[in-house]
Design an enzyme around this catalytic site. Structure first.
Site, PDB file in Angstrom:
ATOM      1  N   GLU A   1       0.838  -1.213   0.000  1.00  0.00           N
ATOM      2  CA  GLU A   1       0.000   0.000   0.000  1.00  0.00           C
ATOM      3  C   GLU A   1       0.859   1.244   0.000  1.00  0.00           C
ATOM      4  O   GLU A   1       1.820   1.317   0.761  1.00  0.00           O
ATOM      5  CB  GLU A   1      -0.917  -0.016   1.218  1.00  0.00           C
ATOM      6  CG  GLU A   1      -1.944  -1.126   1.142  1.00  0.00           C
ATOM      7  CD  GLU A   1      -2.916  -1.131   2.304  1.00  0.00           C
ATOM      8  OE1 GLU A   1      -2.722  -0.389   3.293  1.00  0.00           O
ATOM      9  OE2 GLU A   1      -3.890  -1.895   2.235  1.00  0.00           O
TER      10      GLU A   1
ATOM     11  N   HIS B   1      -7.885   1.771   1.876  1.00  0.00           N
ATOM     12  CA  HIS B   1      -7.785   1.333   3.272  1.00  0.00           C
ATOM     13  C   HIS B   1      -8.620   2.235   4.194  1.00  0.00           C
ATOM     14  O   HIS B   1      -8.109   2.862   5.116  1.00  0.00           O
ATOM     15  CB  HIS B   1      -6.327   1.284   3.727  1.00  0.00           C
ATOM     16  CG  HIS B   1      -6.102   0.296   4.829  1.00  0.00           C
ATOM     17  ND1 HIS B   1      -4.963  -0.449   4.911  1.00  0.00           N
ATOM     18  CD2 HIS B   1      -6.850  -0.061   5.891  1.00  0.00           C
ATOM     19  CE1 HIS B   1      -5.011  -1.231   5.990  1.00  0.00           C
ATOM     20  NE2 HIS B   1      -6.162  -1.010   6.587  1.00  0.00           N
TER      21      HIS B   1
END
Length: 186
Positions: free
Chosen positions: A157, A176
């Protein structure tokens, strides 16, 4: 967030919104799936998994779950059917993941698991990246085993800008956001 992703995935809401904003009226292109009377497979019945199971029952879904770490005392109070991992894969119309990423759960939904899922299954991962093998998911999407996926988390990420799952037309992605509410932050 997992429930929002599941509903959006079942009804193609992000894709239909993008189509409308592009000036199109593609009513027949976005045939969705009713969640009522469908079976949701919940992987992990910790705090979040239990809340998701409760909300899914409120939508009229049948809930099955797999969690090898539950104690016998906890089982009668959950109002879900506990099943093996393989049975969950075979019976679930949608699968949502609520386990931590550990050496045992990394790649849990991989090539072997996707070979066992009910064709046309929906997959939601708002837990941790790496639990779903992203290459195997892409292959399962392209082969039609998985009808769609909603991902709030990725192995790396943020994902690369050219990540094939982010670009895939049957994948919904968020950055997220699972705990991104004022209440969750308190």
């Amino acid at each position: 967030h997992a429930i929002a992703l599941l509903i959006s995935l079942a009804r193609h809401i992000p894709q239909a919104t993008a189509s409308m904003k592009a000036g199109q009226w593609e009513k027949n292109k976005f045939m969705g799936m009713e969640l009522f009377n469908r079976t949701l497979g919940v992987l992990g019945l910790g705090n979040i998994g239990r809340i998701v199971a409760d909300r899914a029952r409120g939508l009229g879904m049948k809930v099955i779950a797999h969690d090898p770490y539950l104690s016998e005392k906890q089982i009668p109070n959950l109002d879900v059917e506990l099943v093996s991992f393989d049975v969950l894969l075979e019976r679930a119309d949608a699968i949502t993941i609520h386990v931590p990423r550990t050496k045992d759960t990394a790649g849990m939904l991989g090539k072997a698991a996707f070979a066992k899922v009910r064709p046309g299954v929906l997959v939601v991962n708002a837990a941790r990246g790496g639990i779903v093998d992203e290459t195997a998911l892409l292959d399962a999407l392209n082969a039609g085993r998985v009808a769609g996926a909603a991902l709030d988390v990725f192995a790396t990420e943020p994902p690369k800008k050219d990540h094939p799952l982010v670009a895939h037309e049957r994948v919904i992605c968020t950055p997220h956001l699972g705990a991104s509410t004022e209440q969750a932050q308190v």
